[in-house]
Design a protein around this motif. Sequence first.
Motif, PDB file in Angstrom:
ATOM      1  N   GLU A  53       1.881  -1.643  20.825  1.00 20.90           N
ATOM      2  CA  GLU A  53       2.586  -2.905  20.560  1.00 20.90           C
ATOM      3  C   GLU A  53       4.089  -2.636  20.444  1.00 20.90           C
TER       4      GLU A  53
ATOM      5  N   TYR B  76       1.062 -13.908  20.953  1.00 20.07           N
ATOM      6  CA  TYR B  76       2.430 -14.357  20.635  1.00 20.07           C
ATOM      7  C   TYR B  76       3.228 -14.483  21.923  1.00 20.07           C
TER       8      TYR B  76
ATOM      9  N   ARG C 182      -3.520 -12.454  17.388  1.00 19.71           N
ATOM     10  CA  ARG C 182      -2.479 -11.536  17.836  1.00 19.71           C
ATOM     11  C   ARG C 182      -1.665 -12.083  19.006  1.00 19.71           C
TER      12      ARG C 182
ATOM     13  N   LEU D 275       5.316 -10.467  11.472  1.00 22.11           N
ATOM     14  CA  LEU D 275       6.723 -10.205  11.787  1.00 22.11           C
ATOM     15  C   LEU D 275       7.638 -10.990  10.857  1.00 22.11           C
TER      16      LEU D 275
ATOM     17  N   CYS E  90       6.678  -5.462  19.504  1.00 16.83           N
ATOM     18  CA  CYS E  90       6.698  -5.876  18.094  1.00 16.83           C
ATOM     19  C   CYS E  90       7.332  -4.817  17.218  1.00 16.83           C
TER      20      CYS E  90
ATOM     21  N   ARG F  29      -0.067 -12.709  14.353  1.00 16.02           N
ATOM     22  CA  ARG F  29       0.844 -11.583  14.516  1.00 16.02           C
ATOM     23  C   ARG F  29       2.269 -11.986  14.114  1.00 16.02           C
ATOM     24  N   CYS F  30       2.693 -13.157  14.543  1.00 12.51           N
ATOM     25  CA  CYS F  30       4.065 -13.577  14.232  1.00 12.51           C
ATOM     26  C   CYS F  30       4.265 -13.813  12.738  1.00 12.51           C
TER      27      CYS F  30
ATOM     28  N   PHE G 280      10.141 -14.591  18.366  1.00 13.02           N
ATOM     29  CA  PHE G 280       8.718 -14.271  18.426  1.00 13.02           C
ATOM     30  C   PHE G 280       7.981 -15.450  17.793  1.00 13.02           C
TER      31      PHE G 280
ATOM     32  N   ARG H  95       7.310 -13.967  23.225  1.00 11.78           N
ATOM     33  CA  ARG H  95       8.685 -13.557  22.964  1.00 11.78           C
ATOM     34  C   ARG H  95       9.601 -14.151  24.011  1.00 11.78           C
TER      35      ARG H  95
END
Length: 665
Positions: free
Chosen positions: A552, A633, A631, A529, A555, A525-526, A620, A635
């Motif tokens: 989400e 992650y 997925r 981003l 994100c 996922r990161c 992130f 933060r």
Amino acid sequence: MKQKLLVILLLFVSLYAFPQKNFSLKSPDAKIEIKIEVGQKITYTVIHQGDVMINPSTIALELEDGSYFGVDANVIKEKRTQINQVIASPFYKKDHIKDNCNELILSFKEGFDLVFRAYDEGAAYRFVSTRKRDFVVKDEIAEFHLGETSQAYVPYVKTNIASKTDPVFNSFENIYVHTPINQWQGDRLAFLPLLVEAVNNKKIVITEADLEDYPGMFIENQDKDTILKGHFARYPKRVEQGGHNMLQGVVKERENYMAKCDAKTLFPWRVISISSDDKQLLDSDLVYKLASPNRIGDVSWVKLGKVAWDWWNSWNLYGVDFKTGVNNATYKYYIDFASKQGIEYVILDEGWAVNLKADLFKVIPEIDLPELIAYAKERNVDLILWAGYHAFNKDIENICKHYAEMGIKGFKVDFMDRDDQPMVKFHYDAAKIAAKYKLLLNFHGSYKPTGLQRTYPNVINFEGVHGLETMKWSQDTIDQVTYDVTVPYIRMLAGPMDYTQGAMRNAIKKNYRPVFTEAMSQGTRCRQLAQYIIFEAPLTMLCDNPANYEREEECVEFITAIPTVWDETIALEGKVGEHVTIARRKDEVWYVGAMTNWDERSIELDLSFLGTDSYQAEIFKDGINADKVARDYKRQIIDVPTDRKLSVSLVSGGGCAVKIFKKKK
């Protein structure tokens, strides 16, 4: 004896008639030198700090009347100039560019000039016609003579798209094959840009700039030696409507020449970008510098930003009480989502116009465009329409006028899949007409950018990239993760990429599979981003569906806050095919993105560019289980250390995205 004397005499006459002339041009920092030899042929050599990047290579144009630019040529004038200026670049990775180089113009008796430029970051040359009459170019000789041990990252033309009868018909999207130059795959063509590993770990990227009304260049190496040669599409003789949904111009027959040229034609720049450190390629501006300046004047009406995009996610909303698809109810949902998140645009991709008709004035009954435009306007959202090439090209003027008056703000034009002379001209014609009606253009299904975005700043994106959309159908043998940390050094050097990132379904290597209607990404996922920071695109898609994004929120808030154009860019670290880290600034806020290949990696971000103020960072980063669940992650918000060093761990196929802002006093 008489025969021997005759040979000697002819040799003497030849040498006397065409004396060898040598010229040299150095970059402002004197690290790059271009050597030019003019005799019976013209060759150029490029040297970087004593290392030969390009060995003597022949360049010439063969004209249809039997004459040449570059064979038995006679120099009649030489002019040297130093260029030192600042170029405003409003929709780019920096807000201004320092354009500093040394230029050599050689004028020839045969009716042409040859222009060389030496920059600190590379070299370029172009032919310029000074003839009084129009002419036809039959062929071009463009050689790049490389070293014996050179390897390259080669983007071959896809053989399942190109045909033997028209090998240049292709989508300009493929992964890179890392291969020795002398092991080139048969007679396959490669498209540009193309990266070559040179001596002492140096890299060169071959591409072109200011390509206008002339065919684009492919690369071939049928001899499997160390000389790459330019290959160019012949001029179309017969074109028929066909291809994807009858939206393409399919070339059925070609002429034996390349281009019809005006008397004073400026030919494209042949560009050789040079780096001694891979990360230098991440911040090259050569293509932008060499492009023709802005032709539309005022650009204040050009609105950039992000797009809620429908096609990648197949309109797959859920938890709603209507049947989703290409209809007003679905698009109103997308508009509501965009309005809530501050997303500037919603695109109506393929399907809103009647299929197989190639007529953009025929809208399907499920779509009421005036209603959608009004609905979007009330919510501060604008609409962009997808258009197949043939449908758009049939009547560009009236299509642009009609939809601009309705309130549409731009077109995503698709399925050109050629770069012969008429197709290149189409890109410029379309850009000019669209600008007249204050419309944006996103050229999907197109060749790589060559600076058109500087000349017509309403052109804000290009595909020509193996983007995330391919994950809908690519088998697990396609290594998109490695591609992601290769393409920034090569294709992105040419200009913005319509990569279409933003997947919320993310897969580790062994879990990825192609699913057309519920697609996923390779990697974490990161990583997705980070791509909003690393990949350049003034108009950036959110490829997944609103229903997934609404699950989400954290994100999505981060993604939508990331700018799409920048005031400053700094390449922090990287190695082709392994990892990449880039920092970009907009106003007083910095963003840093990093990605790795399939290797786990710990990186240390050097944030010394921040200065002495106190900063905080929103990070992130890959979660502790992201190697199992892509997925996952974490933060966090932290104070940026005073030593400006920040360590981050990336899992296999991972990434991180960082927002850095001044600490409130």
